[in-house]
Motif scaffolding. Structure first.
Motif, PDB file in Angstrom:
ATOM      1  N   UNK B  38       0.837  -1.202   0.000  1.00  0.00           N
ATOM      2  CA  UNK B  38       0.000   0.000   0.000  1.00  0.00           C
ATOM      3  C   UNK B  38       0.874   1.256   0.000  1.00  0.00           C
ATOM      4  N   UNK B  39       1.933   1.224   0.795  1.00  0.00           N
ATOM      5  CA  UNK B  39       2.824   2.384   0.859  1.00  0.00           C
ATOM      6  C   UNK B  39       3.435   2.697  -0.492  1.00  0.00           C
ATOM      7  N   UNK B  40       3.942   1.658  -1.163  1.00  0.00           N
ATOM      8  CA  UNK B  40       4.548   1.861  -2.475  1.00  0.00           C
ATOM      9  C   UNK B  40       3.505   2.372  -3.457  1.00  0.00           C
ATOM     10  N   UNK B  41       2.294   1.788  -3.410  1.00  0.00           N
ATOM     11  CA  UNK B  41       1.229   2.197  -4.314  1.00  0.00           C
ATOM     12  C   UNK B  41       0.889   3.674  -4.146  1.00  0.00           C
ATOM     13  N   UNK B  42       0.768   4.106  -2.904  1.00  0.00           N
ATOM     14  CA  UNK B  42       0.417   5.509  -2.662  1.00  0.00           C
ATOM     15  C   UNK B  42       1.545   6.454  -3.060  1.00  0.00           C
ATOM     16  N   UNK B  43       2.797   6.033  -2.791  1.00  0.00           N
ATOM     17  CA  UNK B  43       3.924   6.874  -3.200  1.00  0.00           C
ATOM     18  C   UNK B  43       3.951   7.022  -4.719  1.00  0.00           C
ATOM     19  N   UNK B  44       3.728   5.893  -5.417  1.00  0.00           N
ATOM     20  CA  UNK B  44       3.713   5.934  -6.877  1.00  0.00           C
ATOM     21  C   UNK B  44       2.565   6.807  -7.370  1.00  0.00           C
ATOM     22  N   UNK B  45       1.396   6.706  -6.712  1.00  0.00           N
ATOM     23  CA  UNK B  45       0.253   7.523  -7.112  1.00  0.00           C
ATOM     24  C   UNK B  45       0.584   9.002  -6.982  1.00  0.00           C
ATOM     25  N   UNK B  46       1.229   9.357  -5.878  1.00  0.00           N
ATOM     26  CA  UNK B  46       1.608  10.754  -5.673  1.00  0.00           C
ATOM     27  C   UNK B  46       2.475  11.251  -6.819  1.00  0.00           C
ATOM     28  N   UNK B  47       3.519  10.477  -7.145  1.00  0.00           N
ATOM     29  CA  UNK B  47       4.429  10.894  -8.210  1.00  0.00           C
ATOM     30  C   UNK B  47       3.697  10.934  -9.546  1.00  0.00           C
ATOM     31  N   UNK B  48       2.836   9.916  -9.779  1.00  0.00           N
ATOM     32  CA  UNK B  48       2.125   9.837 -11.055  1.00  0.00           C
ATOM     33  C   UNK B  48       1.220  11.051 -11.252  1.00  0.00           C
ATOM     34  N   UNK B  49       0.451  11.399 -10.228  1.00  0.00           N
ATOM     35  CA  UNK B  49      -0.449  12.544 -10.349  1.00  0.00           C
ATOM     36  C   UNK B  49       0.347  13.831 -10.566  1.00  0.00           C
ATOM     37  N   UNK B  50       1.373  14.049  -9.739  1.00  0.00           N
ATOM     38  CA  UNK B  50       2.163  15.279  -9.874  1.00  0.00           C
ATOM     39  C   UNK B  50       2.812  15.383 -11.248  1.00  0.00           C
ATOM     40  N   UNK B  51       3.432  14.298 -11.705  1.00  0.00           N
ATOM     41  CA  UNK B  51       4.126  14.378 -12.987  1.00  0.00           C
ATOM     42  C   UNK B  51       3.129  14.516 -14.123  1.00  0.00           C
ATOM     43  N   UNK B  52       1.999  13.800 -14.043  1.00  0.00           N
ATOM     44  CA  UNK B  52       0.971  13.930 -15.092  1.00  0.00           C
ATOM     45  C   UNK B  52       0.502  15.369 -15.202  1.00  0.00           C
ATOM     46  N   UNK B  53       0.208  15.995 -14.066  1.00  0.00           N
ATOM     47  CA  UNK B  53      -0.301  17.367 -14.077  1.00  0.00           C
ATOM     48  C   UNK B  53       0.722  18.320 -14.666  1.00  0.00           C
ATOM     49  N   UNK B  54       1.950  18.219 -14.180  1.00  0.00           N
ATOM     50  CA  UNK B  54       2.981  19.156 -14.636  1.00  0.00           C
ATOM     51  C   UNK B  54       3.265  18.979 -16.129  1.00  0.00           C
ATOM     52  N   UNK B  55       3.365  17.717 -16.554  1.00  0.00           N
ATOM     53  CA  UNK B  55       3.650  17.469 -17.970  1.00  0.00           C
ATOM     54  C   UNK B  55       2.489  17.944 -18.829  1.00  0.00           C
ATOM     55  N   UNK B  56       1.272  17.762 -18.318  1.00  0.00           N
ATOM     56  CA  UNK B  56       0.116  18.225 -19.078  1.00  0.00           C
ATOM     57  C   UNK B  56       0.128  19.743 -19.201  1.00  0.00           C
ATOM     58  N   UNK B  57       0.457  20.440 -18.118  1.00  0.00           N
ATOM     59  CA  UNK B  57       0.503  21.907 -18.159  1.00  0.00           C
ATOM     60  C   UNK B  57       1.571  22.407 -19.113  1.00  0.00           C
ATOM     61  N   UNK B  58       2.693  21.646 -19.215  1.00  0.00           N
ATOM     62  CA  UNK B  58       3.807  22.115 -20.038  1.00  0.00           C
ATOM     63  C   UNK B  58       3.794  21.520 -21.441  1.00  0.00           C
ATOM     64  N   UNK B  59       2.729  20.750 -21.760  1.00  0.00           N
ATOM     65  CA  UNK B  59       2.804  19.959 -22.995  1.00  0.00           C
ATOM     66  C   UNK B  59       2.998  20.792 -24.243  1.00  0.00           C
ATOM     67  N   UNK B  60       2.499  22.040 -24.240  1.00  0.00           N
ATOM     68  CA  UNK B  60       2.650  22.832 -25.456  1.00  0.00           C
ATOM     69  C   UNK B  60       4.040  23.445 -25.564  1.00  0.00           C
ATOM     70  N   UNK B  61       4.812  23.421 -24.471  1.00  0.00           N
ATOM     71  CA  UNK B  61       6.094  24.114 -24.491  1.00  0.00           C
ATOM     72  C   UNK B  61       7.288  23.191 -24.603  1.00  0.00           C
TER      73      UNK B  61
END
Lengths: 190, 209
Positions: B38-61
């Protein structure tokens, strides 16, 4: 292209450094909490705060040029140093064995050892090395009172039956600690 | 796809690692205990959400030629952050997961979703995608963790040693095979087969309906 990548790297660097500054003290406190539990078990009676009074002894540089520091936790009574605890480690059968040993200032004997970290095999090794078991008291307790004037030999202790490498690992860690204590006695006991 | 579908697909169609066969390394390594899973899953989820959001915001640049390098830097930064946060606020979990926290950066799910989704969709959809797949991943890890820990140690231990559910009772001789590496492979294989089988049955039902 290169500009964008540089900007992303720079921004990431700042972000990571910022989080590092936020968590640095919490991380150190968490690590010291672990030590606190061990100290009361390995030191003779004291009335100071060994963690607050801790001494950092420089041990020279490792092969990457970074200074190695040994943290020693002195126990005092009425202002006089009565003992000190220091961490030590050595490889066991399956990974590192980390322990804390306490040495009496006057008696120059071990006042106790506490096995903080180990990942030895389930079975006789775990039974003897897990502080929660009765076998642990027998195994770790036998180190109490042993002289630190010289190294402890394997023949002087009761090894764990069926876990020779684990025993040797613990012994190596204890002897390493004794050696460090003797080398830096003046700094530790002043 | 509707926004709810973006979130729920992570729990079945794109369930990692049993249907979206990605991220197998942590599955094998940390599911010896439910807590680790569970710990690994939640840590991965945190990174996945953060990176998805940031990459999505920067996708045009982000220019196409450097996109993989850029994604890796972004993912690696969030992995470093989660590593520091765990070390500070969950030291027991941090010690249990050890080096596998930092290995989240090479978990294919992250780069996979960045390339296949976040670089092409808006930030809200990317958040839901990350959240859904991450939580689905967490459930998978927890499920495999329960199987391996109950069979392999007889108990479920949460939060270090403080909560111990002695599920199999005191007379149980632990099947230690399950908590070691070969048991991980067998457990993973059995679950993969079971979930694929359920998938095939569902397909058949849909077709005959």
């Amino acid at each position: 292209m290169a500009v964008v990548l540089t900007l992303i790297c720079a921004a990431s660097g700042f972000l990571v450094a910022w989080v590092d500054s936020l968590t640095r003290t919490k991380i150190e406190t968490a690590q010291l909490q672990k030590v606190a539990g061990a100290l009361s078990q390995v030191l003779p009676e004291y009335d100071n705060n060994p963690i607050a009074d801790r001494i950092n002894i420089e041990l020279g540089k490792d092969n990457r040029g970074r200074t190695q520091v040994l943290k020693v936790f002195p126990a005092k009574k009425g202002g006089q140093v009565v003992g000190a605890a220091l961490p030590s480690n050595a490889p066991g059968y399956a990974g590192n064995i980390a322990l804390v040993l306490g040495i009496g200032a006057e008696s120059k004997e071990l006042t106790g050892i506490y096995i903080a970290e180990q990942s030895e095999t389930i079975g006789p090794a775990q039974k003897a090395l897990d502080p929660a078991t009765p076998e642990y008291k027998d195994f770790a307790g036998q180190f109490q009172g042993k002289s630190t004037e010289s190294e402890i030999a394997l023949g002087d202790i009761d090894a764990i039956s069926g876990a020779t490498y684990s025993t040797k690992g613990v012994l190596a860690a204890v002897n390493k600690g004794i050696k460090l204590f003797n080398e830096h006695q003046d700094q530790i006991l002043k | 796809m509707s926004l709810t579908k973006e979130f729920t697909k992570g729990f079945w169609e794109l369930l990692a690692p049993f249907r979206l066969v990605l991220g197998l390394c942590p599955v094998l390594a940390v599911t010896g205990t439910v807590f680790g899973g569970i710990g690994m899953g939640l840590a991965t989820t945190f990174v996945l959400v953060c990176s998805n959001v940031l990459i999505s915001l920067l996708r045009k640049y982000i220019p196409g030629k450097v996109r993989i390098a850029a994604y890796i830097v972004i993912i690696a930064s969030f992995v470093s952050i989660v590593d520091m946060l765990l070390k500070a606020y969950q030291p027991d979990l941090h010690k249990l997961l050890g080096i596998f926290i930092q290995l989240i950066v090479v978990n294919c799910i992250l780069l996979g979703r960045a390339e296949a989704f976040a670089s092409k969709q808006g930030p809200l959809a990317s958040t839901l995608d990350g959240l859904g797949i991450g939580l689905g991943f967490t459930l998978s890890l927890a499920a495999l963790g329960v199987i391996r820990e109950v069979l392999g140690s007889g108990t479920i231990t949460l939060y270090g040693k403080s909560l111990v559910f002695n599920i199999m009772g005191d007379g149980y001789e632990p099947f230690a095979f399950m908590v070691k590496a070969p048991g991980a492979f067998v457990g993973l294989g059995v679950m993969l087969a079971a979930i694929t089988f359920i998938g095939v049955l569902m397909e058949r039902k849909k077709r005959s309906a």
